[in-house]
Design a protein around this motif. Structure first.
Motif, PDB file in Angstrom:
ATOM      1  N   ASN A 113       0.833  -1.214   0.000  1.00 46.56           N
ATOM      2  CA  ASN A 113       0.000   0.000   0.000  1.00 46.56           C
ATOM      3  C   ASN A 113       0.861   1.255   0.000  1.00 46.56           C
ATOM      4  O   ASN A 113       0.586   2.204  -0.737  1.00 46.56           O
ATOM      5  N   ARG A 162       2.417   1.919  -3.427  1.00 46.07           N
ATOM      6  CA  ARG A 162       1.431   2.374  -4.413  1.00 46.07           C
ATOM      7  C   ARG A 162       1.094   3.845  -4.236  1.00 46.07           C
ATOM      8  O   ARG A 162       0.776   4.535  -5.204  1.00 46.07           O
ATOM      9  N   LEU A 163       1.166   4.346  -3.013  1.00 44.65           N
ATOM     10  CA  LEU A 163       0.855   5.754  -2.764  1.00 44.65           C
ATOM     11  C   LEU A 163       1.947   6.702  -3.259  1.00 44.65           C
ATOM     12  O   LEU A 163       1.661   7.848  -3.587  1.00 44.65           O
ATOM     13  N   ILE A 198       1.206   7.671   4.849  1.00 45.06           N
ATOM     14  CA  ILE A 198       1.908   6.858   3.855  1.00 45.06           C
ATOM     15  C   ILE A 198       2.488   5.600   4.494  1.00 45.06           C
ATOM     16  O   ILE A 198       2.348   4.507   3.968  1.00 45.06           O
TER      17      ILE A 198
END
Length: 108
Positions: free
Chosen positions: A78, A81-82, A100
Motif C-alpha cells: 500500500n 502504491r501511494l 503513507i
C-alpha cells in the motif's frame, strides 16, 4: 546480491551477533522480505532509526547495497502504491507526508 550472498551475510551476522536475539531476527526478516519488495518499500514501512539499527546488526551500511531498489512484489505494498511515480518518496520516508507509512500489503 544473489541469494547465496544474502545467506552468507545472514550467516556472518548470526555468527558475530551479541545482543537481543529478537532484534537480529527482525533484521533478518526485513532482509528476506526486502529481497522481494525492494529497499524503497522497506524504507516506507520502517522508521529511519529502525533501518539504521537493522543495517548495523547485519553488518551493512545501506539497504541499497544488498536489496533491489524496487522488488518484484513492490506493487503489492500500500505504501509503495501511494508514492510510486511521484516526487514524494523521500518526504514520505522522513515522515513529512502523513498516512503513507503502512505495512499493509495485498495479494494481487
Amino acid at each position: 546480491m544473489t541469494d547465496q550472498e544474502i545467506f552468507g551475510l545472514i550467516d556472518r551476522a548470526v555468527d558475530d551477533f551479541d545482543g537481543k536475539l529478537d532484534e537480529l531476527e527482525s533484521a533478518i526478516g526485513m532482509l528476506i522480505v526486502g529481497r522481494q519488495y525492494g529497499w524503497r518499500v522497506m524504507m516506507l514501512i520502517h522508521s529511519p532509526n529502525t533501518i539504521r539499527k537493522y543495517c548495523k546488526l547485519l553488518g551493512i551500511k545501506h539497504l541499497r547495497e544488498v536489496l533491489p531498489e524496487v522488488g518484484v512484489l513492490a506493487h503489492r505494498s500500500n505504501a509503495w502504491r501511494l508514492v510510486e511515480g511521484t516526487q514524494d518518496f523521500w518526504k514520505a520516508v522522513r515522515g513529512q507526508i502523513s498516512g503513507i507509512r503502512s505495512t499493509r500489503t495485498h495479494k494481487r
